[in-house]
Write an enzyme that holds these catalytic residues in place. Structure first.
Site, short mmCIF file in Angstrom:
data_model
loop_
_atom_site.label_atom_id
_atom_site.label_comp_id
_atom_site.label_asym_id
_atom_site.label_seq_id
_atom_site.Cartn_x
_atom_site.Cartn_y
_atom_site.Cartn_z
CB CYS A 473 -8.30 -13.69 -30.22
SG CYS A 473 -9.78 -12.68 -30.18
CG HIS A 530 -0.85 -30.15 -23.05
ND1 HIS A 530 -1.88 -30.66 -23.81
CD2 HIS A 530 0.13 -31.09 -23.08
CE1 HIS A 530 -1.55 -31.85 -24.27
NE2 HIS A 530 -0.33 -32.15 -23.84
CG ASP A 534 -6.02 -32.75 -26.31
OD1 ASP A 534 -5.66 -32.45 -25.15
OD2 ASP A 534 -7.16 -33.19 -26.58
#
Length: 557
Positions: A473, A530, A534
């Site tokens: 993950c 991105h 953010d």
């Protein structure tokens, strides 16, 4: 009884591997779970254990071979009475056939001096062309040429073995006579109507006599020498022999579209399933034949060109001839290095990276770590900053779920994960490998330390399993043991973030009371995708990690 040992499933989307080393030889007795071959996949170099037990009667691979999943590695013989009996029976049948062949040769020898061939018709040269193979089939690959110059052939005798888009078949002759020229060879592509051989024809009585006598011999022996069961039996029971493939009859050839690309049915099916136009795939096989690897490579290029953020039409610049400037040495990339290069190039080209930097004051943490190390060492492991970071990152992922996700740009979906598997980058002599600590949220710090130590050792000794490299993950990569301050790690796609750790060092830190104090500072580098994360979320995530290292009790709040 014979048992085949085949290359087992190696993991998701892994269909083949390179044989690095063969650990056994023919005649060896192997036990279950004994290492048979050492293979190198795109992920790691590992040993493949045997799932059968017995004496190796045939070994089909050697170092340097590329083997597909499901391909036979070896045949193991379990010594039983039934096996011995079957083998003896097969040997008897073989002797019978050899005896029959000898009788045929004797008859041929007897008939030849009887009379010279009487030609009742004028001899002429006839071109034998590749006949129509089925509706819209225009060409085929020549797999094997069954005759040579000087052979006397009969009508309906097999001349060449060809592979079409649907099957491998023998092409029978439509004329009888002597072969004076062979115009094709194995590996070439032949078109329908193309001349295959040139035959000198004529009514040769000698041939007819011999053919009649051979027919009589075969008819006499048919009931006991040429039963269909005998043809099949040795191919399944004799050690080391492979089953004979019986070609599909012409009437069974299914039609294919005109102008279809040269590829096997299985390759065409895969192309359809993944949405690839088989006619646009460049083939690298014999005669331009399209292989499974060709389809995958073409599909990968399509996906890369369509992915968000990738530059389309970027032309690679040709390298100069470096040997003009001095001595050079060329070394082929290992599979791990190739895959690493491809994977990171893809990640860098498709993920808009941003890297956030910060420092954590681990002065107090380091004192605690040294005190608790003695407890962890009783379990055979070491308590490290990386192990502590695994626990911290798990808590951060719980608090900021967008970091525990993957993004599907084709479907415009975000996949959030409700499990916490943490990858730890390990530097090995074979390349960078990322073992995964599964269910890190359910494990204690001691258990995580033990798992880390075990996985790292497996990775370095090429004993790691492919399932231990999958399902991550989030990745942590620690270069602190080597040195450096900050760096920009590349996100390990399809993950969306990675944490880089550099070497800690003492620095003067203002204490707010008019003096500087020496504090042990740990540099951290967080790279993230991105498209989904953010900058504000990224710094909050990183600050949570920093504050948790500085004040561990914060994680309990």
């Amino acid at each position: 009884m014979q048992k085949e040992f085949k290359l087992p499933e190696l993991g998701e989307n892994i269909e083949a591997a390179d044989i690095v080393n063969v650990l056994v030889k023919e005649g060896d007795f192997v036990k279950k779970d004994q290492g048979i071959v050492e293979i190198e996949t795109d992920k790691a170099t590992i040993e493949v254990p045997s799932s059968v037990e017995g004496k190796i009667s045939k070994l089909f691979v050697k170092a340097g071979d590329r083997v597909k999943v499901g391909e036979t590695i070896m045949v193991v013989e379990e010594e039983t009475q039934e096996t011995t009996k079957t083998t003896e029976s097969v040997a008897e049948e073989k002797n019978k056939v050899e005896s029959l062949s000898a009788k045929k040769e004797e008859k041929k020898t007897e008939e030849k001096p009887a009379s010279k061939p009487a030609v009742s018709g004028e001899k002429k040269i006839v071109d034998f062309h590749l006949p129509e193979l089925g509706e819209n089939i225009e060409s085929a690959d020549v797999v094997n040429v069954l005759v040579k110059v000087g052979d006397v052939i009969q009508k309906d005798q097999g001349i060449i073995e060809i592979e079409t888009d649907k099957a491998t078949i023998e092409v029978p002759a439509t004329v009888s006579g002597k072969v004076i020229e062979v115009l094709v060879k194995a590996g070439e592509k032949a078109k329908v109507g193309q001349t295959i051989i040139k035959v000198e024809t004529g009514d040769v009585s000698e041939t007819k006599i011999v053919e009649t006598k051979e027919s009589e011999i075969i008819q006499e022996q048919k009931s006991e020498e040429t039963k269909p069961e005998f043809i099949k039996q040795p191919t399944t029971e004799v050690k080391g022999e492979l089953p004979k493939l019986h070609p599909m009859e012409f009437v069974e050839q299914p039609p294919i579209l005109k102008g279809a690309a040269p590829a096997a049915p299985s390759v065409r099916r895969i192309a359809r399933e993944i949405g690839v136009d088989i006619n646009k795939v460049p083939g690298t096989g014999p005669g331009g034949r399209i292989t499974m690897d060709d389809v995958k490579a073409y599909s990968k290029k399509l996906h890369e060109s369509r992915a968000e953020g990738i530059g389309i039409g970027i032309k690679a610049e040709a390298l100069p001839d470096f040997s003009k400037f001095g001595k050079v040495k060329k070394v082929e990339m290992s599979n791990i290095r190739k895959k690493t290069a491809e994977h990171l190039s893809y990640a860098w080209a498709t993920i808009p990276h941003v890297t956030q930097f910060d420092k954590a004051d681990i002065t107090n943490l380091e004192k605690t770590r040294k005190e608790l190390s003695k407890i962890v060492e009783k379990s055979g492991a070491k308590l490290t900053v990386t192990g502590i970071l695994v626990k911290v990152v798990v808590e951060a992922l719980k608090k900021f779920p967008q970091f525990n996700s993957s993004i599907d740009m084709e479907k415009k979906e975000i996949i959030y994960k409700n499990y916490f598997n943490i990858g730890i980058a390990v530097d090995t002599e074979h390349g960078l490998i990322v073992p995964v600590i599964k269910d890190a949220d359910k494990k204690s710090l001691t258990q995580i330390s033990v798992d880390m130590n075990l996985l790292a050792e497996k990775a370095r000794t090429k004993k790691i399993g492919l399932e231990e490299l999958q399902g991550g993950c989030f990745t942590i990569t620690n270069l602190g043991g080597i040195g450096g301050t900050y760096f920009t790690p590349i996100v390990n796609s399809p993950e969306v973030a990675i944490l880089g750790v550099s070497r800690s060092s003492y620095e003067p830190v203002w204490n707010g009371y008019g003096t500087f104090e020496p504090r042990l500072m740990l540099p951290l580098s967080l790279s993230y995708d991105h498209r989904i994360i953010d900058g504000a979320d990224a710094i909050r995530f990183l600050r949570f990690i920093v504050e948790s290292l500085e004040q561990p009790l914060k994680m309990l709040l």
